[in-house]
Write a protein that holds these residues in place. Structure first.
Motif, PDB file in Angstrom:
ATOM      1  N   VAL A  54      37.041  37.816  41.729  1.00 42.19           N
ATOM      2  CA  VAL A  54      37.531  36.458  41.963  1.00 42.19           C
ATOM      3  C   VAL A  54      37.859  35.824  40.618  1.00 42.19           C
ATOM      4  O   VAL A  54      37.513  36.355  39.559  1.00 42.19           O
ATOM      5  CB  VAL A  54      36.481  35.611  42.712  1.00 42.19           C
ATOM      6  N   ASN A  55      38.535  34.651  40.681  1.00 40.87           N
ATOM      7  CA  ASN A  55      38.817  33.935  39.449  1.00 40.87           C
ATOM      8  C   ASN A  55      37.643  33.042  39.086  1.00 40.87           C
ATOM      9  O   ASN A  55      36.608  33.049  39.765  1.00 40.87           O
ATOM     10  CB  ASN A  55      40.125  33.142  39.566  1.00 40.87           C
ATOM     11  N   ILE A  56      37.789  32.242  38.057  1.00 41.71           N
ATOM     12  CA  ILE A  56      36.681  31.430  37.568  1.00 41.71           C
ATOM     13  C   ILE A  56      36.236  30.390  38.582  1.00 41.71           C
ATOM     14  O   ILE A  56      35.110  29.899  38.543  1.00 41.71           O
ATOM     15  CB  ILE A  56      37.069  30.754  36.229  1.00 41.71           C
ATOM     16  N   HIS A  57      37.120  30.054  39.538  1.00 42.00           N
ATOM     17  CA  HIS A  57      36.787  29.076  40.573  1.00 42.00           C
ATOM     18  C   HIS A  57      36.186  29.732  41.811  1.00 42.00           C
ATOM     19  O   HIS A  57      35.923  29.047  42.805  1.00 42.00           O
ATOM     20  CB  HIS A  57      38.041  28.290  40.962  1.00 42.00           C
ATOM     21  N   GLY A  58      35.986  31.063  41.775  1.00 38.03           N
ATOM     22  CA  GLY A  58      35.395  31.756  42.908  1.00 38.03           C
ATOM     23  C   GLY A  58      36.375  32.103  44.005  1.00 38.03           C
ATOM     24  O   GLY A  58      35.974  32.504  45.096  1.00 38.03           O
ATOM     25  N   LYS A  59      37.683  31.973  43.736  1.00 39.44           N
ATOM     26  CA  LYS A  59      38.705  32.285  44.724  1.00 39.44           C
ATOM     27  C   LYS A  59      39.252  33.690  44.481  1.00 39.44           C
ATOM     28  O   LYS A  59      39.342  34.136  43.329  1.00 39.44           O
ATOM     29  CB  LYS A  59      39.855  31.271  44.646  1.00 39.44           C
ATOM     30  N   PRO A  60      39.635  34.410  45.549  1.00 41.95           N
ATOM     31  CA  PRO A  60      40.212  35.747  45.363  1.00 41.95           C
ATOM     32  C   PRO A  60      41.451  35.704  44.478  1.00 41.95           C
ATOM     33  O   PRO A  60      42.240  34.751  44.528  1.00 41.95           O
ATOM     34  CB  PRO A  60      40.565  36.173  46.794  1.00 41.95           C
ATOM     35  N   ILE A  61      41.607  36.721  43.658  1.00 39.34           N
ATOM     36  CA  ILE A  61      42.753  36.793  42.744  1.00 39.34           C
ATOM     37  C   ILE A  61      43.943  37.387  43.492  1.00 39.34           C
ATOM     38  O   ILE A  61      43.878  38.503  44.013  1.00 39.34           O
ATOM     39  CB  ILE A  61      42.408  37.639  41.510  1.00 39.34           C
ATOM     40  N   ALA A  62      45.032  36.625  43.550  1.00 38.73           N
ATOM     41  CA  ALA A  62      46.200  37.059  44.319  1.00 38.73           C
ATOM     42  C   ALA A  62      46.880  38.259  43.678  1.00 38.73           C
ATOM     43  O   ALA A  62      47.291  39.199  44.356  1.00 38.73           O
ATOM     44  CB  ALA A  62      47.193  35.898  44.460  1.00 38.73           C
ATOM     45  N   ASN A  63      47.003  38.252  42.347  1.00 39.08           N
ATOM     46  CA  ASN A  63      47.705  39.325  41.638  1.00 39.08           C
ATOM     47  C   ASN A  63      46.788  39.877  40.553  1.00 39.08           C
ATOM     48  O   ASN A  63      46.686  39.318  39.463  1.00 39.08           O
ATOM     49  CB  ASN A  63      49.007  38.793  41.044  1.00 39.08           C
ATOM     50  N   LEU A  64      46.129  40.996  40.872  1.00 36.61           N
ATOM     51  CA  LEU A  64      45.176  41.568  39.923  1.00 36.61           C
ATOM     52  C   LEU A  64      45.838  42.081  38.658  1.00 36.61           C
ATOM     53  O   LEU A  64      45.192  42.208  37.619  1.00 36.61           O
ATOM     54  CB  LEU A  64      44.406  42.713  40.597  1.00 36.61           C
ATOM     55  N   SER A  65      47.134  42.390  38.732  1.00 36.11           N
ATOM     56  CA  SER A  65      47.825  42.958  37.564  1.00 36.11           C
ATOM     57  C   SER A  65      47.913  41.965  36.414  1.00 36.11           C
ATOM     58  O   SER A  65      48.143  42.357  35.266  1.00 36.11           O
ATOM     59  CB  SER A  65      49.231  43.424  37.955  1.00 36.11           C
ATOM     60  N   LYS A  66      47.740  40.674  36.704  1.00 38.32           N
ATOM     61  CA  LYS A  66      47.830  39.656  35.662  1.00 38.32           C
ATOM     62  C   LYS A  66      46.470  39.325  35.045  1.00 38.32           C
ATOM     63  O   LYS A  66      46.378  38.457  34.184  1.00 38.32           O
ATOM     64  CB  LYS A  66      48.455  38.381  36.233  1.00 38.32           C
ATOM     65  N   THR A  67      45.441  39.989  35.521  1.00 39.55           N
ATOM     66  CA  THR A  67      44.097  39.735  34.994  1.00 39.55           C
ATOM     67  C   THR A  67      43.404  41.052  34.670  1.00 39.55           C
ATOM     68  O   THR A  67      43.846  42.127  35.084  1.00 39.55           O
ATOM     69  CB  THR A  67      43.243  38.975  36.020  1.00 39.55           C
ATOM     70  N   GLY A  68      42.303  40.939  33.958  1.00 38.84           N
ATOM     71  CA  GLY A  68      41.471  42.104  33.688  1.00 38.84           C
ATOM     72  C   GLY A  68      42.133  43.118  32.781  1.00 38.84           C
ATOM     73  O   GLY A  68      43.071  42.828  32.028  1.00 38.84           O
ATOM     74  N   GLY A  69      41.645  44.348  32.839  1.00 39.57           N
ATOM     75  CA  GLY A  69      42.178  45.433  32.030  1.00 39.57           C
ATOM     76  C   GLY A  69      41.742  45.350  30.581  1.00 39.57           C
ATOM     77  O   GLY A  69      40.832  44.599  30.206  1.00 39.57           O
TER      78      GLY A  69
END
Length: 626
Positions: A54-69
């Motif tokens: 999830v993101n910092i607000h606890g909501k599911p991340i819509a596009n994982l490719s733009k985060t993490g890695g």
């Protein structure tokens, strides 16, 4: 009550409600679970599917490719490098600061720093608990890294302002040795200990979370997940090593050229920069929801198992082992964990009886997953416990090897290295090993073991422990030679005088070997704990490694006190006499060799018995055995 039966490929002839004794035979206890829709969750919370990021607000991340890695991981590496730089900078300089500036005896200064290091690591369990239970890893790091910075600022002020240190006039080296310098006032030492332990508790919150938070940035569903995880932990420890190298070189140089205030100030500035970079990476991070208090869940299992200690699996009141329906568990951020047959006394916590009713208390009935969490935590204990010995050896090296170096020639041609720079060589060996790991070690060991990663996690821990035995054995051999050389050449009572014809670079052998041991053991242990810990207890799992390190520091202090008391003669000398040439450091090294060998045997037994855990997805249950 709506219930459904989960059956294994094995067949049972009767339903759980009227099970025969055969269907609950020891080997068939895991044949069925009972699922119920009519039970409140253990902690009164909802649950998420598996370990969905999830993101910092606890909501599911819509596009994982733009985060993490790897990009997100780089910001986390920076924070860990600064934390390790501060940690090692304090460990190598604080003993000298207390001795030369605060005028504390060397022995008490060394013990005080050992206790500080031990508490800062052992209390990492607190940081892991807060992260897994309430705050999440990101906010735990954010809070404690700020605390760490405040502690470093306090230490810098304490070393810079004259009001916080005793009078330094008429205090030469001879006065220091004789104890004739003005000692620090009680309130000055209280201030120093206060800011020092603020720093220690800051480190305790960061240490169990950083490696887990970094590993969270990679997609578990990716085919390259295991490879990414393996490389992440190696690069993570590389950042630890770089922080140590900077602490043992740059910080020592700043201290020699510009004083203690600037040296500690350098650590504070580095921590401030790393904090800024960590917060700058916030939009890129993937988060895991905290799963509620792990200690509460553990306590519920123990209480429920105790309450049903007299219940039998063959009882006519036995309905089944309880689990919630579907693929989701009753714990935030956790997948279901399949039932295992060990620690059967804990299974009674999940033993559903007719008397439990429709909505039993979680203190009377727990899910199978909750019970298996406790089993996993118990199964993990022997492995990190066997690394306490390595931490003990590393702690002894920080003090004993430096004392050895004071009697040796530290020149490289016309360049004279400060004695406090000597611990940089294990860091350099770690840097070299990690650089060659994938190009040299993995291809060679892959042919031997057949493991695509070269060696399993437990094999790497075992290699590290074996190399540490060689390191401490060599240390004993060299110290025996150094001591006899000092006596034969008239240096027996000149223990602060360097022997010009005996180079300190013989110490590099034990330093490099212990560096190799550390990289194999600690990196393998961190990866092992992250993968094997329950989904909602990853930080607690990582805290096991830090706790083992802290116990090693305490064990070193205890061992030193025992050795001093047991070997003190009528002249007041012991193996650990302040005069290293009349002491018997070599005997202590031999004792450490024996203890390390016994510890290695215990590890082999524990690793042989350990079974890697399975997860509900079952996409990769095949693991390389030890």
């Amino acid at each position: 009550m709506v219930v459904s039966e989960i059956k294994s490929p094995l067949s049972v002839s009767e339903t759980p409600g009227g099970c025969s004794s055969a269907s609950v035979h020891r080997k068939e206890l895991s044949v069925f679970f009972i699922e119920s829709d009519n039970r409140r969750l253990a902690l009164g919370r909802g649950y998420t599917g598996g370990t969905t990021p999830v993101n910092i607000h606890g909501k599911p991340i819509a596009n994982l490719s733009k985060t993490g890695g790897w990009i997100a991981a780089l910001f986390i590496f920076g924070n860990e490098m600064a934390e390790r730089m501060a940690y090692f900078g304090l460990s190598v300089n604080m003993v000298a600061f207390m001795f030369y500036v605060m005028h504390r005896p060397f022995e008490s200064s060394s013990n005080a720093v050992n206790n500080f290091l031990g508490i800062s690591q052992a209390s990492s369990v607190l940081g892991g608990f807060l992260a897994d239970a309430y705050l999440g890893r990101y906010w735990t790091i954010a809070i404690f890294t700020t605390m760490y910075l405040l502690g470093l600022i306090g230490i810098t002020l304490g070393a810079s302002l004259k009001m916080f240190i005793p009078d330094q006039s008429n205090c030469d080296q001879l006065s220091l040795l004789l104890g004739n310098c003005q000692p620090a006032k009680s309130w000055q030492m209280l201030y120093l200990y206060t800011v020092l332990y603020i720093t220690g508790f800051g480190a305790a919150g960061i240490r169990p979370c950083v490696s887990s938070f970094g590993a969270d940035q990679f997609d578990e569903k990716s085919k390259e997940y295991k490879t990414h995880l393996d490389r992440f932990f190696n690069f993570f420890y590389l950042s630890v090593t770089l922080g140590a190298i900077i602490a043992f070189t740059l910080v020592v140089y700043v201290q020699m050229e510009h004083g203690w205030g600037m040296a500690f100030g350098t650590l504070a500035i580095a921590m401030a920069i790393s904090n800024a970079l960590f917060f700058a990476g916030t939009p890129l991070y993937r988060h895991r929801l905290p799963g509620g208090s792990p200690l509460t869940r553990v306590a519920q299992v123990l209480v429920a198992a105790f309450r049903k200690r007299g219940a039998a699996f063959t009882s006519s009141e036995f309905i089944g082992l309880y689990e919630v329906p579907g693929l989701k568990s009753a714990i935030n951020g956790s997948r279901k964990i399949p039932h295992t047959g060990d620690f059967r006394w804990l299974d009674k916590a999940a033993l559903q009886l007719k008397e439990d009713g429709l909505e039993p208390s979680p203190w009377k009935l727990c899910t199978v997953t909750q019970v298996e969490e406790v089993k996993i935590l118990i199964r993990l204990i022997p492995i990190p416990a066997c690394t306490v010995m390595l931490s003990l050896v590393l702690t002894e090296y920080l003090t004993l090897s430096v004392q050895q170096a004071y009697t040796l020639n530290t020149h490289i041609q016309h360049l004279k290295l400060p004695v406090t720079c000597m611990p940089v060589f294990p860091g350099l060996s770690i840097f070299l090993i990690l650089s060659l790991y994938y190009s040299v070690f993995v291809p060679i060991t892959r042919r031997i073991t057949g493991n695509p990663h070269g060696a399993s996690q437990l094999q790497r821990v075992g290699i590290g422990l074996a190399v540490s035995i060689i390191s401490v054995a060599w240390a004993g051999l060299f110290e025996n030679y150094r001591r006899h050389y000092a006596i034969q050449h008239g240096f027996e009572f000149n223990f602060l005088t360097q022997m010009p014809d005996l180079t300190a670079y013989w110490l590099l052998i034990q330093y490099c070997l212990i560096g190799i041991a550390e990289v194999f053991c600690i990196v393998g242990l961190l990866e092992f704990l992250y993968e094997e810990a329950p989904d909602a207890m990853k930080s607690i799992g990582s805290a096991y490694a830090a706790l083992a390190g802290g116990l090693g520091c305490f064990a070193a202090t205890i061992l030193n006190n025992i050795v001093k008391a047991a070997t003190r003669n009528s002249d007041g000398n012991s193996w650990l006499s302040q005069n290293i040439n009349t002491g018997r450091f070599d005997c202590l090294y031999w004792l450490l060799t024996l203890l390390s060998l016994l510890n290695f045997c215990v590890f082999l037994w524990s690793a042989h018995r350990y079974k890697y855990r399975d997860v509900e997805t079952e996409d990769d249950k095949s693991r390389a055995s030890f």
